[in-house]
Design an enzyme around this catalytic site. Structure first.
Site, PDB file in Angstrom:
ATOM      1  N   ALA A 124       0.856  -1.187   0.000  1.00  0.00           N
ATOM      2  CA  ALA A 124       0.000   0.000   0.000  1.00  0.00           C
ATOM      3  C   ALA A 124       0.887   1.230   0.000  1.00  0.00           C
ATOM      4  CB  ALA A 124      -0.913   0.001   1.229  1.00  0.00           C
ATOM      5  N   SER A 127       0.131   9.149   1.341  1.00  0.00           N
ATOM      6  CA  SER A 127       0.797  10.442   1.222  1.00  0.00           C
ATOM      7  C   SER A 127       1.956  10.588   2.194  1.00  0.00           C
ATOM      8  CB  SER A 127      -0.219  11.567   1.459  1.00  0.00           C
ATOM      9  OG  SER A 127      -0.871  11.390   2.701  1.00  0.00           O
ATOM     10  N   GLN A 130       4.662   4.290   2.781  1.00  0.00           N
ATOM     11  CA  GLN A 130       4.201   3.115   2.046  1.00  0.00           C
ATOM     12  C   GLN A 130       4.649   1.866   2.793  1.00  0.00           C
ATOM     13  OE1 GLN A 130       5.872   3.782  -1.868  1.00  0.00           O
ATOM     14  NE2 GLN A 130       7.554   2.371  -1.535  1.00  0.00           N
ATOM     15  N   LYS A 145       6.676  -0.416   7.321  1.00  0.00           N
ATOM     16  CA  LYS A 145       6.131   0.891   6.939  1.00  0.00           C
ATOM     17  C   LYS A 145       7.278   1.889   6.879  1.00  0.00           C
ATOM     18  CE  LYS A 145       2.409   4.075   8.356  1.00  0.00           C
ATOM     19  NZ  LYS A 145       1.341   4.286   9.370  1.00  0.00           N
ATOM     20  N   ASP A 279      -9.861   5.133  14.253  1.00  0.00           N
ATOM     21  CA  ASP A 279     -10.217   5.058  12.828  1.00  0.00           C
ATOM     22  C   ASP A 279     -10.754   3.670  12.497  1.00  0.00           C
ATOM     23  OD1 ASP A 279     -10.499   5.798  10.205  1.00  0.00           O
ATOM     24  OD2 ASP A 279      -8.392   5.523   9.677  1.00  0.00           O
TER      25      ASP A 279
END
Length: 549
Positions: A124, A127, A130, A145, A279
């Protein structure tokens, strides 16, 4: 200033010239963009869509800011929330070689020594970072990450511009209720934490420790030897996302058991742990191959203070007993109503709202609409509610909607009631009473010991004439700006009149006279008249554009 000019042009090109004018940014626009469109010509939903489009085109920082604004229905109307929730920023992934260079710099060894396998194609890309699949030397599957190179400088510059724009907007009366400086400050702190992967790792580790004894839940383990501020390495969880289960795209699963586990998972966070995953959209909830519920992405975490937990427990118990007036009173005390607000009227409106929604069967209740109705009341009375309370409300709405879709027969209120009762009982335990006495004793002792000294200092300052107080003029800066503009226009008008009179006198003079269409005229006088005509047109256009003739 070039970035500010770019933002002003982008807004004006989307029909937001009036907004640029209100922010006093017109000097950054080319002349052909300086005549603003009137705000009254736009419907609220059109204005929201245009604002969302501008934020989306301005890059990752402004997209993140728009996404943060979409979590504040207590401040923005529903049409803005809907549009801001849709914005996203599509960025191309950076190369695997760049990722490997960052890993070598951060972890002190080449990727070939750090991992048995490392996927060059990112799983993935966003902004800020990744994610790559990898395998540790001992065979453990992980995700890595990696923060996007130089993104912190871009965000730092854009946050400075947002701070400037918020200060400009706060001087305009219509924008004061939005409390933009507070929102930008909140955003700056949040985006700074998001850039620091050690902070995200700490939250992930904390969640993992809190649920390690629950065999229904799985939180990815953090590998600290492979984690820095720019790199985060966690165990890879495999399974299907809750979004696929909700869409009936997954293999047969026990939907009722999953619904109860997900609801229990979040109720424990709200009422017991005091911190929660902020989230919880279905893409961040995973049903693992072993049937466990996994949570992903701990970049956004909210906190529930002990006081707020007690207030929520009272609300849950009062709802179960049908004491809607008590619920309304507690809710009105969670936030702060401005001095000019009517607290009694607010409570009455909340009671009416609760009566209307509590009479609807649970399987027919739209949690999103209920939450939005409450936030509309909050916004109408300009209540200042804690940011984490709003974030928790949104999380609860999202989870309640998902579990009701999974199992319409699940009674969410019945699951929540034991948590509320346990929290209220815990207040009466000896340990809790001891903590309360310790805290209260400290504050009372400080008041007794420091109070007389502070009063004496105050009286001494008053006696010596050293006492000072500050007066803040509301809207005074706006008046000064308008007075300055009026003075400038008056000066230009006087200069214009002098040029016209002088030019008219020169026209009849013989100095530099030429024959023009049979008339002997002075070139200097003619040039002065033409300059005065241009200056006069510019002055009239400026006055008409301000709509203050």
């Amino acid at each position: 200033m070039r970035r500010v000019a770019h933002i002003a042009r982008k807004g004006a090109s989307h029909g937001l010239g009036f907004l640029i004018s209100r922010l006093d940014l017109q000097r950054h626009l080319p002349a052909w963009l300086r005549i603003p469109r009137r705000m009254g010509e736009l419907r609220p939903e059109d204005l929201a869509a245009r604002l969302a489009s501008v934020l989306e085109e301005l890059g990752p920082t402004f997209v993140k800011f728009g996404q943060m604004l979409s979590t504040r229905p207590d401040i923005l109307p529903a049409e803005y929330i809907r549009e801001l929730e849709r914005i996203c920023h599509h960025v191309a992934p950076f190369s695997a070689e760049v990722s490997k260079a960052i890993l070598r710099e951060e972890l002190g060894a080449p990727v070939e020594e750090l991992f048995r396998e490392f996927g060059d194609e990112p799983r993935a890309s966003g902004s800020i970072a990744q994610i790559h699949d990898a395998v540790l030397p001992d065979g453990t599957p992980v995700v890595v990450k990696v923060r996007r190179p130089r993104i912190e400088r871009v965000i730092e510059d854009d946050v400075a511009i947002l701070t400037f724009l918020a200060a400009q907007a706060d001087r305009v009366e219509e924008f004061e209720p939005l409390r933009l400086p507070m929102l930008v400050d909140e955003f700056a702190r949040g985006i700074t934490r998001e850039l620091d992967f050690v902070a995200e790792a700490a939250y992930t580790h904390r969640f993992q420790g809190s649920f390690e004894d629950d065999d229904r839940v799985e939180i990815p383990r953090v590998y600290w030897d492979y984690t820095t501020q720019r790199v985060l390495t966690m165990r890879r969880l495999e399974g299907v996302h809750l979004s696929a289960v909700l869409a009936n795209e997954a293999a047969a699963v026990n939907r009722g058991a999953i619904a109860q586990t997900v609801m229990d998972l979040y109720l424990k966070q709200f009422f017991t742990l005091g911190f929660f995953h902020g989230d919880p959209h279905p893409g961040n909830i995973l049903i693992t191959e072993r049937g466990r519920v996994g949570l992903l992405d701990f970049g956004l975490v909210g906190r529930v203070s002990p006081r707020l937990r007690r207030e929520l427990a009272v609300c849950v118990m009062a709802l179960g007993n049908g004491q809607l007036e008590l619920v309304a009173e507690v809710l009105s005390e969670i936030g702060r109503v401005p001095d000019q607000g009517d607290s009694e009227e607010l409570r009455e409106e909340l009671v009416g709202l609760l009566e209307r929604h509590s009479s609807v069967p649970l399987e027919k209740l739209n949690f999103q609409d209920t939450f939005q109705d409450v936030m509309n009341v909050v916004r109408r009375y300009r209540m200042e509610v804690p940011r984490d309370f709003v974030l928790m409300g949104r999380a609860l709405v999202a989870i309640s909607g998902a579990v009701t879709q999974l199992d319409p027969a699940l009674n969410v209120a019945a699951l929540a009631e034991p948590y509320g009762a346990r929290l209220l009982r815990d207040r009466l335990t000896p340990a809790s009473v001891k903590r309360s006495l310790t805290s209260g004793g400290y504050h009372l002792g400080a008041l007794v010991s420091d109070g007389p000294r502070e009063v004496r200092r105050f009286l001494q300052k008053l006696q010596r004439g050293l006492f000072e107080f500050t007066i803040r003029h509301e809207g005074f800066e706006k008046g000064l700006t308008e007075l300055d503009q009026t003075g400038n226009r008056l000066s230009v008008s006087i200069i214009l009149a002098a040029i016209i009179i002088a030019s008219a006198t020169l026209l009849s003079a013989e100095i530099g006279a030429v024959n023009l269409l049979g008339w002997d005229v002075s070139l200097l006088g003619l040039a002065g008249l033409l300059f005065g005509l241009i200056l006069g047109i510019w002055l009239v256009v400026g006055i008409m554009r301000s709509r203050r003739l």
